[in-house]
Design a protein around this motif. Sequence first.
Motif, PDB file in Angstrom:
ATOM      1  N   VAL A  24       0.838  -1.202   0.000  1.00  0.00           N
ATOM      2  CA  VAL A  24       0.000   0.000   0.000  1.00  0.00           C
ATOM      3  C   VAL A  24       0.876   1.257   0.000  1.00  0.00           C
ATOM      4  CG1 VAL A  24      -1.524   1.385   1.460  1.00  0.00           C
ATOM      5  CG2 VAL A  24      -2.097  -0.998   0.980  1.00  0.00           C
ATOM      6  N   ASP A  25       1.964   1.224   0.734  1.00  0.00           N
ATOM      7  CA  ASP A  25       2.891   2.366   0.732  1.00  0.00           C
ATOM      8  C   ASP A  25       3.464   2.587  -0.663  1.00  0.00           C
ATOM      9  OD1 ASP A  25       2.578   2.982   3.391  1.00  0.00           O
ATOM     10  OD2 ASP A  25       4.271   1.753   4.068  1.00  0.00           O
ATOM     11  N   LYS A  26       3.748   1.495  -1.382  1.00  0.00           N
ATOM     12  CA  LYS A  26       4.274   1.613  -2.747  1.00  0.00           C
ATOM     13  C   LYS A  26       3.227   2.224  -3.684  1.00  0.00           C
ATOM     14  CE  LYS A  26       8.249  -0.586  -2.107  1.00  0.00           C
ATOM     15  NZ  LYS A  26       9.558   0.109  -2.244  1.00  0.00           N
ATOM     16  N   VAL A  27       1.991   1.787  -3.536  1.00  0.00           N
ATOM     17  CA  VAL A  27       0.920   2.322  -4.384  1.00  0.00           C
ATOM     18  C   VAL A  27       0.732   3.803  -4.122  1.00  0.00           C
ATOM     19  CG1 VAL A  27      -1.522   2.183  -4.999  1.00  0.00           C
ATOM     20  CG2 VAL A  27      -0.266   0.092  -4.482  1.00  0.00           C
ATOM     21  N   ARG A  28       0.720   4.179  -2.854  1.00  0.00           N
ATOM     22  CA  ARG A  28       0.547   5.587  -2.496  1.00  0.00           C
ATOM     23  C   ARG A  28       1.673   6.430  -3.095  1.00  0.00           C
ATOM     24  NH1 ARG A  28       2.765   8.723   1.179  1.00  0.00           N
ATOM     25  NH2 ARG A  28       3.868   6.950   2.108  1.00  0.00           N
ATOM     26  N   GLU A  29       2.907   5.918  -3.012  1.00  0.00           N
ATOM     27  CA  GLU A  29       4.069   6.652  -3.546  1.00  0.00           C
ATOM     28  C   GLU A  29       3.978   6.788  -5.059  1.00  0.00           C
ATOM     29  OE1 GLU A  29       8.944   6.274  -3.337  1.00  0.00           O
ATOM     30  OE2 GLU A  29       7.709   5.150  -1.897  1.00  0.00           O
ATOM     31  N   TYR A  30       3.544   5.709  -5.727  1.00  0.00           N
ATOM     32  CA  TYR A  30       3.390   5.780  -7.180  1.00  0.00           C
ATOM     33  C   TYR A  30       2.331   6.812  -7.566  1.00  0.00           C
ATOM     34  CZ  TYR A  30       1.374   4.732 -11.709  1.00  0.00           C
ATOM     35  OH  TYR A  30       0.851   4.868 -12.967  1.00  0.00           O
ATOM     36  N   LEU A  31       1.195   6.795  -6.877  1.00  0.00           N
ATOM     37  CA  LEU A  31       0.120   7.729  -7.197  1.00  0.00           C
ATOM     38  C   LEU A  31       0.580   9.176  -7.033  1.00  0.00           C
ATOM     39  CD1 LEU A  31      -2.973   5.963  -5.542  1.00  0.00           C
ATOM     40  CD2 LEU A  31      -2.420   6.098  -7.979  1.00  0.00           C
ATOM     41  N   LEU A  32       1.342   9.427  -5.998  1.00  0.00           N
ATOM     42  CA  LEU A  32       1.859  10.784  -5.783  1.00  0.00           C
ATOM     43  C   LEU A  32       2.780  11.200  -6.931  1.00  0.00           C
ATOM     44  CD1 LEU A  32       2.633  10.727  -1.951  1.00  0.00           C
ATOM     45  CD2 LEU A  32       0.864  12.065  -3.114  1.00  0.00           C
ATOM     46  N   SER A  33       3.518  10.235  -7.476  1.00  0.00           N
ATOM     47  CA  SER A  33       4.453  10.554  -8.572  1.00  0.00           C
ATOM     48  C   SER A  33       3.721  10.918  -9.849  1.00  0.00           C
ATOM     49  CB  SER A  33       5.387   9.369  -8.826  1.00  0.00           C
ATOM     50  OG  SER A  33       4.686   8.301  -9.449  1.00  0.00           O
ATOM     51  N   THR A  34       2.450  10.498  -9.944  1.00  0.00           N
ATOM     52  CA  THR A  34       1.659  10.803 -11.142  1.00  0.00           C
ATOM     53  C   THR A  34       0.727  11.995 -10.921  1.00  0.00           C
ATOM     54  OG1 THR A  34      -0.119   9.289 -10.500  1.00  0.00           O
ATOM     55  CG2 THR A  34       1.702   8.386 -11.809  1.00  0.00           C
ATOM     56  N   GLY A  35       0.789  12.558  -9.724  1.00  0.00           N
ATOM     57  CA  GLY A  35      -0.079  13.692  -9.422  1.00  0.00           C
ATOM     58  C   GLY A  35      -1.408  13.296  -8.812  1.00  0.00           C
TER      59      GLY A  35
ATOM     60  N   GLU B 144      -3.708  11.436  -5.709  1.00  0.00           N
ATOM     61  CA  GLU B 144      -3.623  11.213  -4.269  1.00  0.00           C
ATOM     62  C   GLU B 144      -4.469  10.016  -3.877  1.00  0.00           C
ATOM     63  OE1 GLU B 144      -4.019  14.164  -1.231  1.00  0.00           O
ATOM     64  OE2 GLU B 144      -3.280  15.736  -2.571  1.00  0.00           O
ATOM     65  N   ALA B 145      -3.944   9.217  -2.969  1.00  0.00           N
ATOM     66  CA  ALA B 145      -4.739   8.113  -2.438  1.00  0.00           C
ATOM     67  C   ALA B 145      -5.887   8.696  -1.629  1.00  0.00           C
ATOM     68  CB  ALA B 145      -3.871   7.220  -1.569  1.00  0.00           C
ATOM     69  N   GLN B 146      -7.081   8.186  -1.878  1.00  0.00           N
ATOM     70  CA  GLN B 146      -8.260   8.762  -1.221  1.00  0.00           C
ATOM     71  C   GLN B 146      -8.336   8.404   0.257  1.00  0.00           C
ATOM     72  OE1 GLN B 146     -11.135   6.944  -3.880  1.00  0.00           O
ATOM     73  NE2 GLN B 146     -11.440   8.864  -4.994  1.00  0.00           N
ATOM     74  N   GLY B 147      -7.702   7.340   0.636  1.00  0.00           N
ATOM     75  CA  GLY B 147      -7.757   6.933   2.036  1.00  0.00           C
ATOM     76  C   GLY B 147      -6.816   5.777   2.285  1.00  0.00           C
ATOM     77  N   LEU B 148      -6.228   5.753   3.450  1.00  0.00           N
ATOM     78  CA  LEU B 148      -5.337   4.669   3.843  1.00  0.00           C
ATOM     79  C   LEU B 148      -5.731   4.208   5.238  1.00  0.00           C
ATOM     80  CD1 LEU B 148      -1.924   6.233   2.747  1.00  0.00           C
ATOM     81  CD2 LEU B 148      -3.131   4.404   1.586  1.00  0.00           C
ATOM     82  N   GLY B 149      -5.539   2.929   5.520  1.00  0.00           N
ATOM     83  CA  GLY B 149      -5.862   2.444   6.858  1.00  0.00           C
ATOM     84  C   GLY B 149      -5.271   1.081   7.110  1.00  0.00           C
ATOM     85  N   ILE B 150      -5.135   0.758   8.378  1.00  0.00           N
ATOM     86  CA  ILE B 150      -4.646  -0.544   8.796  1.00  0.00           C
ATOM     87  C   ILE B 150      -5.666  -1.153   9.760  1.00  0.00           C
ATOM     88  CG2 ILE B 150      -2.837  -1.831   9.996  1.00  0.00           C
ATOM     89  CD1 ILE B 150      -1.858  -0.739   7.393  1.00  0.00           C
ATOM     90  N   ILE B 151      -6.111  -2.368   9.456  1.00  0.00           N
ATOM     91  CA  ILE B 151      -6.978  -3.102  10.371  1.00  0.00           C
ATOM     92  C   ILE B 151      -6.093  -4.080  11.131  1.00  0.00           C
ATOM     93  CG2 ILE B 151      -8.963  -4.637  10.600  1.00  0.00           C
ATOM     94  CD1 ILE B 151      -9.934  -3.583   7.906  1.00  0.00           C
ATOM     95  N   PRO B 152      -5.845  -3.847  12.427  1.00  0.00           N
ATOM     96  CA  PRO B 152      -4.921  -4.706  13.174  1.00  0.00           C
ATOM     97  C   PRO B 152      -5.472  -6.108  13.348  1.00  0.00           C
ATOM     98  CG  PRO B 152      -6.043  -3.199  14.665  1.00  0.00           C
ATOM     99  CD  PRO B 152      -6.435  -2.795  13.285  1.00  0.00           C
TER     100      PRO B 152
ATOM    101  N   ARG C  47      -5.639  -1.228   4.054  1.00  0.00           N
ATOM    102  CA  ARG C  47      -6.754  -0.810   3.211  1.00  0.00           C
ATOM    103  C   ARG C  47      -6.401   0.474   2.471  1.00  0.00           C
ATOM    104  NH1 ARG C  47     -12.582  -0.750   5.480  1.00  0.00           N
ATOM    105  NH2 ARG C  47     -12.991  -1.867   3.547  1.00  0.00           N
ATOM    106  N   MET C  48      -6.898   0.583   1.261  1.00  0.00           N
ATOM    107  CA  MET C  48      -6.701   1.800   0.461  1.00  0.00           C
ATOM    108  C   MET C  48      -7.960   2.052  -0.352  1.00  0.00           C
ATOM    109  SD  MET C  48      -3.850   2.522  -2.487  1.00  0.00           S
ATOM    110  CE  MET C  48      -2.663   3.298  -1.418  1.00  0.00           C
ATOM    111  N   ARG C  49      -8.308   3.305  -0.471  1.00  0.00           N
ATOM    112  CA  ARG C  49      -9.502   3.668  -1.235  1.00  0.00           C
ATOM    113  C   ARG C  49      -9.092   4.139  -2.627  1.00  0.00           C
ATOM    114  NH1 ARG C  49     -14.732   4.531   0.308  1.00  0.00           N
ATOM    115  NH2 ARG C  49     -15.967   6.039  -0.863  1.00  0.00           N
ATOM    116  N   LEU C  50      -9.551   3.411  -3.646  1.00  0.00           N
ATOM    117  CA  LEU C  50      -9.253   3.767  -5.028  1.00  0.00           C
ATOM    118  C   LEU C  50     -10.552   3.863  -5.810  1.00  0.00           C
ATOM    119  CD1 LEU C  50      -6.242   1.380  -5.773  1.00  0.00           C
ATOM    120  CD2 LEU C  50      -6.130   3.851  -5.440  1.00  0.00           C
TER     121      LEU C  50
END
Length: 500
Positions: free
Chosen positions: A76-87, A89-97, A110-113
């Motif tokens: 998820v961190d990789k996806v978020r970083e890639y999205l930022l590189s394209t301009g 933004e990830a709509q939401g990030l979360g961790i369910i322990p 979790r990530m909202r796309l």
Amino acid sequence: MGTSSLEAVVRFQVKDKIELTEIEKKIFDRLLNTLLHFNLQTELRVAGGWVRDKLLGKDCYDIDIAIDNMLGSEFVDKVREYLLSTGEEAQGLGIIPRNPDQSKHLETARMRLFDLWIDFVNLRSEDYSDGSRIPTMKFGTAKEDAFRRDLTINSLFYNINTSSVEDLTGRGIEDLKTGKIVTPLPPKATFLDDPLRVLRAIRFAKVSKERIGTEIDLMISGNQPVKAMTCIADLTLFWVVFGLPPKVEPAVSEGCHKLCIAYLDASWNLIQLIGCSIFTVEQRRLSLYAALFLPFRNITCKDEKGKTAPVVNFIFKDSLKQKSSDSETVMKIHRSLEKFLNLVDLVTSNEDTQPAEVDWGPELIDVPFSSKLRVLAGFLLRDVKDFWRVALLISTMIYPTSIDSTEDFLDKQYQLDKRIELFKTVENAITKLGLEKIWDVKPLVNGKEIMSVLQLKSGGPLVREWQQKLLAWQLAHPTGTAEECLDWMKQTHLKRARIR
């Protein structure tokens, strides 16, 4: 020990390949571009219910991604970083322990796309220690992950990298087609490792009452209704599915569900032996409901307004969320049974006497005894209409009322030959009396004519009473004319007026 299998009563149409929606294509493109951006050798697979539902042609918005070589949170961190590189933004990030007490054994990222929440977890294998349902988690292969799942139909993967479905248990697709509920491993291993999987296999606890009702209706309408209901009972889910209100009168015995299934079994066999062709599909379906709920026919409860109501109505409307017309028809069949039992007595009696227990009703007082069989049968058929054969069928299972056959039914001693003979004897008698479709016959005398004879300006109970009396006369005199019927009414009314 082999795998555990519960067979469904329908065969499913399964697609050859998964067709992605435009949103799904965009989501998967972002994930694949993340792999390219970071030169990752990661394989991404959609797991579980999404794959199953898509193959069945259903929409599904619950996308779980299984990753083969890193944690979900790392990807998820990789996806978020890639999205930022394209301009973007990830709509939401979360961790369910992880929460073993709630059967959540692995951390989920979790990530909202594109307005959809996507879950990411790593492929894993599980080891359970004795006396614990909490597994030790470790990275696993896709095949190990598939075999640790609860059911073969939930063990299918959609490989995003290759755009293909993977059936690593070797039978998930076939089980989906045949409607079988099968564990990938021997059932003892699957269910003892995590007993909660039994509930997940059935999934009733997570499904709305409307969907439960729909599935039950498919089972009743299918070609193995007895097997389906027996399976539900064996899994101790009968009272979960056919839930009763807290207070019923009289109380239901603990083993009542066994009698329900016995009546269902007997009626199913009777229908097959008598001949399915004499019943429509709808008549067969509702006859099985009437048989299944036969032990409840005299049990009542309080409705939402505090009024006494049949518990059968509660089961249909509250437990199964089925249409009111089904409930009304089954209750009408149940209400008619006492009179059908009386009818059976009349038809099978060799004596030219009136059975003492028959409640003839006021409309039959002036009818000659020789005609009372036709009149009683006519009123019954006009009440239940097309379902008279269903009511007759059900009544044969509790005839005679002087003998308690409960134990016989529980022991599957149905005495089918005797009940078939009883059914055909009464059916033939009704046919010979010319009562087929009698409910479509219009009254010879209408309400206005009745009011004229009685010198009334408006209708009321007296008019309804005479409507019944005139209908009884009409049934007793099948060749009678409207004039003769009206003359009889005038004479009878005049006699009573003189007596008074």
